[in-house]
Design a protein around this motif. Structure first.
Motif, short mmCIF file in Angstrom:
data_model
loop_
_atom_site.label_atom_id
_atom_site.label_comp_id
_atom_site.label_asym_id
_atom_site.label_seq_id
_atom_site.Cartn_x
_atom_site.Cartn_y
_atom_site.Cartn_z
N ARG A 1 15.15 35.36 27.86
CA ARG A 1 14.23 34.68 28.78
C ARG A 1 14.21 33.18 28.53
NH1 ARG A 1 11.62 39.46 27.78
NH2 ARG A 1 10.28 38.59 26.14
N GLU A 2 14.30 32.77 27.28
CA GLU A 2 14.34 31.33 26.96
C GLU A 2 15.62 30.70 27.51
OE1 GLU A 2 13.36 27.67 26.08
OE2 GLU A 2 11.98 29.35 25.92
N ALA A 3 16.74 31.41 27.40
CA ALA A 3 18.00 30.91 27.96
C ALA A 3 17.89 30.79 29.48
CB ALA A 3 19.16 31.83 27.56
N ALA A 4 17.26 31.76 30.11
CA ALA A 4 17.07 31.71 31.57
C ALA A 4 16.19 30.52 31.95
CB ALA A 4 16.46 33.01 32.08
N ARG A 5 15.15 30.26 31.17
CA ARG A 5 14.28 29.10 31.42
C ARG A 5 15.06 27.79 31.27
NH1 ARG A 5 10.19 32.49 29.28
NH2 ARG A 5 10.63 31.90 27.12
N GLU A 6 15.95 27.76 30.27
CA GLU A 6 16.76 26.56 30.06
C GLU A 6 17.65 26.31 31.28
OE1 GLU A 6 18.69 23.36 27.75
OE2 GLU A 6 16.70 24.19 28.01
N CYS A 7 18.30 27.34 31.78
CA CYS A 7 19.14 27.19 32.99
C CYS A 7 18.30 26.69 34.16
CB CYS A 7 19.80 28.52 33.36
SG CYS A 7 21.12 29.05 32.27
N THR A 8 17.15 27.30 34.35
CA THR A 8 16.26 26.90 35.44
C THR A 8 15.83 25.44 35.30
OG1 THR A 8 15.49 29.16 35.72
CG2 THR A 8 14.08 27.42 36.62
N ALA A 9 15.47 25.06 34.08
CA ALA A 9 15.03 23.68 33.84
C ALA A 9 16.15 22.68 34.13
CB ALA A 9 14.53 23.52 32.41
N LEU A 10 17.36 23.02 33.70
CA LEU A 10 18.51 22.13 33.96
C LEU A 10 18.74 21.96 35.45
CD1 LEU A 10 20.85 23.37 31.13
CD2 LEU A 10 20.03 21.02 31.40
N PHE A 11 18.71 23.08 36.19
CA PHE A 11 18.94 22.98 37.63
C PHE A 11 17.76 22.32 38.34
CE2 PHE A 11 22.52 25.81 36.92
CZ PHE A 11 23.46 25.21 37.74
N ASP A 12 16.54 22.59 37.92
CA ASP A 12 15.39 21.90 38.53
C ASP A 12 15.53 20.39 38.38
OD1 ASP A 12 14.23 24.30 39.28
OD2 ASP A 12 12.70 24.28 37.69
N HIS A 13 15.89 19.95 37.17
CA HIS A 13 16.07 18.51 36.92
C HIS A 13 17.21 17.95 37.78
CE1 HIS A 13 16.10 14.73 34.77
NE2 HIS A 13 17.40 14.86 34.62
N ALA A 14 18.32 18.68 37.84
CA ALA A 14 19.47 18.21 38.62
C ALA A 14 19.13 18.15 40.10
CB ALA A 14 20.68 19.12 38.39
N TYR A 15 18.46 19.17 40.64
CA TYR A 15 18.09 19.16 42.06
C TYR A 15 17.13 18.00 42.35
CZ TYR A 15 20.29 23.50 43.58
OH TYR A 15 21.20 24.47 43.94
N ALA A 16 16.18 17.77 41.46
CA ALA A 16 15.26 16.64 41.67
C ALA A 16 16.00 15.32 41.68
CB ALA A 16 14.19 16.65 40.57
N LYS A 17 16.97 15.18 40.80
CA LYS A 17 17.72 13.92 40.72
C LYS A 17 18.59 13.70 41.96
CE LYS A 17 20.05 11.14 37.34
NZ LYS A 17 20.56 11.06 35.98
N VAL A 18 19.27 14.74 42.43
CA VAL A 18 20.16 14.56 43.59
C VAL A 18 19.40 14.56 44.92
CG1 VAL A 18 22.14 15.52 42.36
CG2 VAL A 18 20.79 17.01 43.86
N SER A 19 18.15 15.01 44.90
CA SER A 19 17.35 15.02 46.13
C SER A 19 16.55 13.74 46.31
CB SER A 19 16.39 16.21 46.11
OG SER A 19 17.10 17.42 46.10
N ALA A 20 16.49 12.92 45.27
CA ALA A 20 15.67 11.70 45.31
C ALA A 20 16.27 10.66 46.24
CB ALA A 20 15.52 11.13 43.92
#
Length: 119
Positions: free
Chosen positions: A100-119
């Motif tokens: 579950r922690e690994a899944a959260r890490e993946c989600t956090a990485l993609f959330d950050h990346a989507y926020a950065k490319v959507s800005a």
């Protein structure tokens, strides 16, 4: 003044690409060339869906999705974190806290990346 990053893991392999299929393809060829066939297949599917639906929404989703993947891959530290988390998700039992922690890490990485490319 040094032009090198303070920490090697902060190094960006390439600059952020423009949000066009051609620019994203060129960037992917540099940071993850093994994923080019996957990108091409998805691009073909998305274009067909856009024509069929009469909407450009699938094209926007395609662009943002691949921009996010490239955003992660172009940074050595985030790429390493994603590889490690994805590996754990493949080898651990999904019922464990580590999985579950690994899944959260993946989600956090993609959330950050989507926020950065959507800005």
């Amino acid at each position: 003044m040094s032009t090198h990053p303070e920490r090697p893991e902060d190094a960006e392999l390439i600059p952020a690409p423009a949000h066009s299929p051609e620019a994203l393809r060129a960037a992917l060829a540099k940071v993850a060339p093994h994923r080019l066939p996957e990108m091409e297949q998805q691009k073909n599917e998305v274009f067909a869906l856009a024509v069929e639906s009469g909407s450009i929404a699938p094209l926007r989703t395609f662009i943002l999705t691949w921009a996010a993947h490239i955003e992660i891959a172009r940074n050595l530290e985030s790429a390493a974190r994603l590889r490690a988390a994805e590996h754990l998700m493949q080898v651990l039992d999904p019922g464990t806290g580590q999985w579950r922690e690994a899944a959260r890490e993946c989600t956090a990485l993609f959330d950050h990346a989507y926020a950065k490319v959507s800005a």
